[in-house]
Every structure is written in C-alpha cells, then in structure tokens.
Write a protein that holds these residues in place. Structure first.
Motif, PDB file in Angstrom:
ATOM      1  N   ALA A 208       0.804  -1.260  -0.068  1.00 23.75           N
ATOM      2  CA  ALA A 208      -0.035   0.103  -0.001  1.00 23.75           C
ATOM      3  C   ALA A 208       0.908   1.287  -0.164  1.00 23.75           C
ATOM      4  O   ALA A 208       1.791   1.056   0.853  1.00 23.75           O
ATOM      5  CB  ALA A 208      -0.854  -0.041   1.315  1.00 23.75           C
TER       6      ALA A 208
ATOM      7  N   ASP B 244       0.781   5.678  -1.503  1.00 27.17           N
ATOM      8  CA  ASP B 244      -0.231   6.832  -1.920  1.00 27.17           C
ATOM      9  C   ASP B 244      -0.983   6.835  -3.128  1.00 27.17           C
ATOM     10  O   ASP B 244      -2.016   7.151  -3.073  1.00 27.17           O
ATOM     11  CB  ASP B 244       0.503   8.067  -1.949  1.00 27.17           C
ATOM     12  CG  ASP B 244       1.343   8.731  -0.487  1.00 27.17           C
ATOM     13  OD1 ASP B 244       0.914   8.347   0.469  1.00 27.17           O
ATOM     14  OD2 ASP B 244       2.393   9.390  -0.610  1.00 27.17           O
TER      15      ASP B 244
ATOM     16  N   LYS C 238      -4.308   1.996  -2.618  1.00 27.64           N
ATOM     17  CA  LYS C 238      -5.168   1.662  -1.353  1.00 27.64           C
ATOM     18  C   LYS C 238      -5.781   0.495  -1.383  1.00 27.64           C
ATOM     19  O   LYS C 238      -6.605   0.040  -2.285  1.00 27.64           O
ATOM     20  CB  LYS C 238      -6.471   3.014  -1.418  1.00 27.64           C
ATOM     21  CG  LYS C 238      -5.805   4.224  -1.080  1.00 27.64           C
ATOM     22  CD  LYS C 238      -6.898   5.164  -1.111  1.00 27.64           C
ATOM     23  CE  LYS C 238      -6.379   6.856  -0.904  1.00 27.64           C
ATOM     24  NZ  LYS C 238      -7.677   7.697  -0.504  1.00 27.64           N
TER      25      LYS C 238
ATOM     26  N   LYS D 222      -8.192  -2.644   0.130  1.00 31.20           N
ATOM     27  CA  LYS D 222      -9.486  -2.746   0.638  1.00 31.20           C
ATOM     28  C   LYS D 222      -9.686  -4.058   1.438  1.00 31.20           C
ATOM     29  O   LYS D 222      -9.207  -4.981   0.920  1.00 31.20           O
ATOM     30  CB  LYS D 222     -10.466  -2.679  -0.408  1.00 31.20           C
ATOM     31  CG  LYS D 222     -10.664  -1.133  -0.961  1.00 31.20           C
ATOM     32  CD  LYS D 222     -11.873  -1.084  -2.038  1.00 31.20           C
ATOM     33  CE  LYS D 222     -11.896   0.357  -2.454  1.00 31.20           C
ATOM     34  NZ  LYS D 222     -13.030   0.519  -3.546  1.00 31.20           N
TER      35      LYS D 222
END
Length: 304
Positions: free
Chosen positions: A23, A25, A28, A30
């Motif tokens: 992960a 910037d 992302k 989940k």
C-alpha cells in the motif's frame, strides 16, 4: 509471494494478499469485507485469491457473526417508555402504541395521563406528541394510515399484523418486508415465522434463521428463545443455552424455564443458572413503578 517478510506484510494488512503489492499513496488496499483478515488492491486479485482464502474467510466470518449474535443486548426490542424512561414490559398487552406518532408508551403513563385529563377536564391527547385523541375508529384509522404512508417502520409492521389477522398473508408479507428494509426488529421476527412455517411463501429455514437472528440481535426475546429451540433440536445444546441465557436476562420466562431444565440435566452450571435467575428478576423489577401498578389494578377491575 514467497518470503517470510511478504507473508508478515499480508498478515499486517500492509500488502495485497494476492499479488503482494504494498500500500502507498497511489494504491489503497481494501479489506475482505467478510472476515477483515486480509486486504486486496482490487477485485481481480480478490477473485484470484478466493480459492486459497475461502476456508479461512468462512471460519472467521462465522466467528465475527457469533460475536454479534451472542452479545447481550442493552434492552429488549421494546426499549424504554418515552415518557417515564423505564424499560417497557415484555408483555405487549401492558403497553400502548399511539396511532398518531407510533410511539409505544407503558400503561402506567397512559393511565396517569388519562386520569389527569379527567380530573382537570382537559381534552384527550396523546401522552407523547399531544396530538388530539381520535373520537372514532375511522378517525383513528386515518391517523394511523398517515404513518403507514410515511413509511414509518413501526406502523408498517403493525399494519402487516392487521393484514395477517384479516387473512391477507401476502399483504402482511409486503408490509413486513418494507419494515425490515427500515431495520424494524419485530418485522424480522414476523418474517422468520412466515419462512419457518411456509405461510404464503416457500418454506425456507435459511431465511427463517437469518430473520430470527436479526431480531434476536435487536433484543427480541421470542426470536432469541426460538433460536435456542432450533439449536437444541439440532444437538447444539451449548449454543441453545447461550440464547436462553440472553433471553432470560431480558426477562423472558420461557427461556428461564428451559435453563431450569438444562440445569437439572447438567447442561448449565450452578453459577450460570444463579446469574440468569438474578438477571431475570432484575429485568422484571426494572419495569415496575407505582403508576404501572395502579394501572394494573384499574384495568384488572375493568375486566371483572
């Protein structure tokens, strides 16, 4: 992923469980929304990793569900009387649902309000919202239907009960389904009974259990008692006892009776049974007040 470090990153949730990408910037991750054990960078990775993750996912999802299911509710689904703020009795006959606002008040507050109006020669009004009391059944029904048309879940559920009493099971099912969409606990319980018995719908125990569990989580003591009976019939006595303890703690007499039988058979410890007895009595005592006792005496004399 092959290294120990990458495996640790998956456990920590800092990289995708499928492709191992970290992960940052620009990416992302989940959560797997069923178990929350791992994370993915996208739907593609989640689907590819499903065969490896499926077994662990189902196990953890069941554990999370049980944590919610077997948590003791703060109160029954009836909640508190909005006027005296005391817990409402489990016996629905000791409370009144006001057609004008769909609020359920205890008979003690209703009786006290009524005697005050008579003593002071006041016009009759709802004890909660102060709406003028309907003078005829037709007027009461008109006021009630406004709540139904406004999609009030309590009114919808009650209207479903009325339709069922009239033999309109399809209409009742429609009302309860709408109320369930609005998170009404009683509607979940009614639908559970419908699917268990196969009334106007195909018998479906999976749906029956789902709706019973949703109702039980919301504090419905009868749904909780029924779940205990189902678990007992399926040989899962430990789960049945958990359900009955929770329901007894809410003040349910039938669940306490089942616990008494389980204690005699050795399925419940002396400490757990004693704790359930104390909690059951405390739940009953919490619903008592001088106003409610006066109302009980008054209505008992009326029925003689």
């Amino acid at each position: 992923m092959s290294s120990v470090a990458e495996a640790i990153d998956v456990i920590d949730g800092t990289c995708c469980a499928s492709c191992g990408i970290a992960a940052n910037d620009g990416i992302k991750l989940k959560n797997c929304t069923a178990c929350y054990l791992v994370k993915y960078c996208g739907v593609k990775c989640q689907k590819e990793h499903r065969p490896q993750h499926k077994r662990e996912c189902k196990k953890r999802a069941a554990e999370l569900r049980d944590e919610i299911l077997f948590k003791q509710p703060e109160s029954s689904h009836h909640g508190d009387c909005p006027i005296c703020c005391l817990p409402l009795p489990l016996d629905g006959k000791k409370s009144i649902m006001m057609a004008c606002c769909s609020k359920t008040i205890c008979r003690g507050c209703g009786y006290t309000n009524k005697t005050r109006e008579i003593r002071e020669s006041l016009d009759q009004r709802c004890p909660f919202c102060r709406h003028p009391a309907p003078k005829t059944q037709e007027e009461a029904m008109t006021v009630f239907m406004k709540r139904v048309e406004a999609n009030d879940p309590v009114a919808l559920c009650d209207f479903g009960n009325r339709r069922r009493s009239e033999g309109d099971h399809v209409g009742a099912h429609e009302c309860w389904t709408k109320a369930v969409e609005l998170s009404d606990v009683v509607a979940h319980y009614e639908l559970s009974n419908f699917y268990q018995k196969g009334e106007c719908v195909e018998k479906d125990m999976k749906k029956a259990i789902y709706h019973a569990e949703q109702a039980a989580i919301g504090g419905h003591h009868l749904a909780r008692f029924n779940l205990g009976c189902v678990e007992g019939e399926n040989g899962r006595k430990d789960r049945a006892v958990k359900h009955w303890i929770i329901a007894a703690n809410l003040g349910d007499d039938d669940s306490l009776r089942m616990l008494r039988e389980c204690y005699a058979e050795g399925f419940v410890s002396k400490e757990d049974f004693a704790a359930a007895l104390r909690a059951h009595q405390a739940a009953l005592d919490a619903t008592k007040s001088p106003q409610r006792e006066a109302a009980e005496v008054f209505y008992a004399n009326q029925n003689e």
